[in-house]
Scaffold this active site. Structure first.
Site, PDB file in Angstrom:
ATOM      1  N   LYS A  36       0.867  -1.194   0.000  1.00  0.00           N
ATOM      2  CA  LYS A  36       0.000   0.000   0.000  1.00  0.00           C
ATOM      3  C   LYS A  36       0.899   1.239   0.000  1.00  0.00           C
ATOM      4  O   LYS A  36       2.129   1.124   0.146  1.00  0.00           O
ATOM      5  CB  LYS A  36      -0.905  -0.036   1.228  1.00  0.00           C
ATOM      6  CG  LYS A  36      -0.155   0.075   2.550  1.00  0.00           C
ATOM      7  CD  LYS A  36      -1.053  -0.246   3.737  1.00  0.00           C
ATOM      8  CE  LYS A  36      -0.274  -0.094   5.034  1.00  0.00           C
ATOM      9  NZ  LYS A  36      -1.011  -0.588   6.204  1.00  0.00           N
ATOM     10  N   ARG A 135     -11.610  -0.265  14.702  1.00  0.00           N
ATOM     11  CA  ARG A 135     -11.493   0.416  13.410  1.00  0.00           C
ATOM     12  C   ARG A 135     -12.429  -0.301  12.445  1.00  0.00           C
ATOM     13  O   ARG A 135     -13.520   0.157  12.196  1.00  0.00           O
ATOM     14  CB  ARG A 135     -10.030   0.371  12.940  1.00  0.00           C
ATOM     15  CG  ARG A 135      -9.704   1.362  11.868  1.00  0.00           C
ATOM     16  CD  ARG A 135      -8.219   1.454  11.596  1.00  0.00           C
ATOM     17  NE  ARG A 135      -7.657   0.256  10.973  1.00  0.00           N
ATOM     18  CZ  ARG A 135      -6.422   0.198  10.485  1.00  0.00           C
ATOM     19  NH1 ARG A 135      -5.621   1.246  10.551  1.00  0.00           N
ATOM     20  NH2 ARG A 135      -5.970  -0.910   9.935  1.00  0.00           N
ATOM     21  N   TYR A 276      15.263  32.974   1.026  1.00  0.00           N
ATOM     22  CA  TYR A 276      14.141  33.802   1.482  1.00  0.00           C
ATOM     23  C   TYR A 276      14.350  34.235   2.927  1.00  0.00           C
ATOM     24  O   TYR A 276      14.805  33.447   3.748  1.00  0.00           O
ATOM     25  CB  TYR A 276      12.828  33.014   1.440  1.00  0.00           C
ATOM     26  CG  TYR A 276      12.296  32.764   0.051  1.00  0.00           C
ATOM     27  CD1 TYR A 276      11.981  33.820  -0.803  1.00  0.00           C
ATOM     28  CD2 TYR A 276      12.068  31.473  -0.393  1.00  0.00           C
ATOM     29  CE1 TYR A 276      11.462  33.581  -2.071  1.00  0.00           C
ATOM     30  CE2 TYR A 276      11.546  31.225  -1.664  1.00  0.00           C
ATOM     31  CZ  TYR A 276      11.252  32.288  -2.491  1.00  0.00           C
ATOM     32  OH  TYR A 276      10.740  32.041  -3.735  1.00  0.00           O
ATOM     33  N   MET A 324      10.098  25.635  -2.414  1.00  0.00           N
ATOM     34  CA  MET A 324       9.257  24.662  -3.104  1.00  0.00           C
ATOM     35  C   MET A 324      10.102  23.706  -3.962  1.00  0.00           C
ATOM     36  O   MET A 324       9.888  22.497  -3.958  1.00  0.00           O
ATOM     37  CB  MET A 324       8.229  25.369  -3.978  1.00  0.00           C
ATOM     38  CG  MET A 324       7.278  24.416  -4.666  1.00  0.00           C
ATOM     39  SD  MET A 324       6.291  25.207  -5.931  1.00  0.00           S
ATOM     40  CE  MET A 324       5.261  26.279  -4.952  1.00  0.00           C
TER      41      MET A 324
HETATM   42  C1  LIG Z   1      -0.219  -1.532   6.852  1.00  0.00           C
HETATM   43  C2  LIG Z   1      -0.757  -2.799   7.337  1.00  0.00           C
HETATM   44  C3  LIG Z   1       0.101  -3.890   7.597  1.00  0.00           C
HETATM   45  C4  LIG Z   1       1.614  -3.795   7.459  1.00  0.00           C
HETATM   46  O1  LIG Z   1       2.161  -3.010   8.498  1.00  0.00           O
HETATM   47  P1  LIG Z   1       3.742  -2.895   8.709  1.00  0.00           P
HETATM   48  O2  LIG Z   1       3.895  -2.319  10.069  1.00  0.00           O
HETATM   49  O3  LIG Z   1       4.242  -1.963   7.663  1.00  0.00           O
HETATM   50  O4  LIG Z   1       4.305  -4.247   8.571  1.00  0.00           O
HETATM   51  C5  LIG Z   1      -0.479  -5.080   7.995  1.00  0.00           C
HETATM   52  N1  LIG Z   1      -1.817  -5.196   8.149  1.00  0.00           N
HETATM   53  C6  LIG Z   1      -2.668  -4.171   7.910  1.00  0.00           C
HETATM   54  C7  LIG Z   1      -4.129  -4.371   8.102  1.00  0.00           C
HETATM   55  C8  LIG Z   1      -2.165  -2.940   7.517  1.00  0.00           C
HETATM   56  O5  LIG Z   1      -3.004  -1.924   7.306  1.00  0.00           O
END
Ligand SMILES: *Cc1c(COP(=O)(O)O)cnc(C)c1O
EC number: 5.1.1.1
Length: 384
Positions: A36, A135, A276, A324
């Site tokens: 992700k 969550r 700046y 920037m």
């Molecule tokens: C992001 C995420 C992980 C991985 O987390 P890390 O700490 O980067 O290993 C695992 N499970 C879920 C549900 C996540 O959202």
């Protein structure tokens, strides 16, 4: 067209981290590679093929858009699992292409059954249990209804997994909360099993869980940050290396480097302000290098007058405010700096290195945040 900075991914580092991971979890636990956030800033397009080459067998994303990209990049050869967002109108694509996804509420469950029926293919689902993070996940009083639906539509749903997520396994302060979640998860799984619902895999652990709590690994671990060569927290690292003693090498290697080049060099007289405003005054004659990277490229403005970079095997300071598109480095004490010289913002040069963590400490960002904020349009390439 080349950009003003570039990101390199180290093949050797990936190899090293994967072999560490595999030895950590053993042959019976599948590693799902979490990609992700554009593969934590490493770039899905560049990282996923590399991970595949080095033996990755399962990928996880947050949403359907990312899953689509991973599916394309891998030619659909490797399972992909969506842990978070998928719109109802994306379910057909997911089911058609064998994309796995979390289910944690009834609308998605009913909808995927409907779509599965329509296209004549089962939805590959992971039932997420609410164990205390509050969550996403089914509350336990909803499980009877989950069971009813799943048993009523055996041809429409295939239970690939039962899972949950811990509320901060990287910090010891959360130990009791995480432990309670672990126990609640086991209770939920037992209840489902007693009612004839068994999943192909159980999974709860992210990187920190996998490292700190072996029991949390079950049949699969969802590994994000660790595969890229970062520890989820300083605490996890210290706890992990303690048994082998201080001075032992970090078993992980950073995959990412971020580099640019010197754009210009000039001398500034004593008593002049730089850039700046008046945030940096030259108290003696100094030599300044201009670097074509600024906050618009992901180099946080909070690194003004505090950030560091590497030039000609020397560690130098950011002076003045980060603009920037530009920042200035004090290279007074580095001999022979010229236009075109390599500048390392993150990574190694000679014997020196700038870690994301130190970079993060200066700018008050987590590794996670800093990495995922690296702009998508910085070119990524694979190096040895
Ligand atoms: C992001 C995420 C992980 C991985 O987390 P890390 O700490 O980067 O290993 C695992 N499970 C879920 C549900 C996540 O959202």
């Amino acid at each position: 067209m080349e950009g003003t900075s570039y990101i390199e991914l180290s093949k050797e580092a990936v190899e090293n981290n994967f072999s560490y991971l595999n030895s950590l979890v053993g042959p019976d636990t599948l590693v799902s590679h979490v990609v992700k956030g554009n593969a934590y800033g490493h770039g899905i397009d560049t990282y996923v093929p590399l991970a595949l080459e080095k033996g990755a067998k399962h990928f996880s994303t947050f949403d359907a858009h990312e899953a689509y990209k991973v599916h394309q990049v891998t030619d659909g050869k490797v399972p992909v699992m969506i842990m978070g967002m998928i719109l109802n109108d994306q379910l057909e694509w997911a089911i058609e292409n064998g994309i796995e996804f979390f289910v944690f509420e009834f609308d998605r469950l009913r909808e995927c059954i409907k779509v599965a029926k329509k296209i004549g293919k089962p939805a590959l689902i992971h039932i997420e249990l609410e164990t205390g993070m509050n969550r996403t996940g089914f509350e336990f009083d909803k499980l009877n209804e989950v069971l009813r639906l799943v048993h009523y539509y055996p041809d429409q749903v295939e239970i690939k997994g039962i899972c949950t997520h811990y509320a901060g396994a990287e910090s010891f302060a959360n130990f009791f909360r995480v432990k309670a979640q672990f126990q609640k998860f086991k209770k939920g799984v037992k209840f489902l099993a007693k009612n004839n619902l068994k999943a192909e895999r159980l999974h709860t652990a992210c990187s920190a869980g996998a490292v700190r709590f072996p029991k949390s690994r079950f049949d699969m671990v969802r590994i994000g940050i660790l595969q890229y060569g970062f520890w989820p927290s300083q605490e996890t690292y210290i706890e992990k290396i303690k048994p082998v003693g201080i001075g032992d090498e970090d078993p992980l290697k950073r995959v990412i480097s971020w580099k640019s080049r010197v754009m210009d060099v000039k001398t500034v007289n004593q008593g002049e302000y730089i850039g700046y405003g008046m945030s940096y005054l030259a108290t003696s004659e100094i030599k300044v290098a201009t670097i074509p990277v600024g906050y618009g490229h992901g180099f946080s403005r909070s690194l003004s007058n505090t950030g560091r970079a590497l030039v000609k095997n020397s560690r130098v300071s950011v002076i003045g405010t980060v603009n920037m598109n530009l920042m200035l480095l004090d290279v007074t004490h580095v001999d022979g700096v010229e236009k075109g010289d390599e500048v390392v913002l993150i990574g190694n040069q000679g014997d020196l290195s700038i870690s994301v963590a130190s970079f993060g400490d200066f700018s008050d960002q987590l590794n996670y945040e800093l990495l995922t904020r690296l702009p998508r349009d910085i070119p990524r390439k694979i190096v040895k």
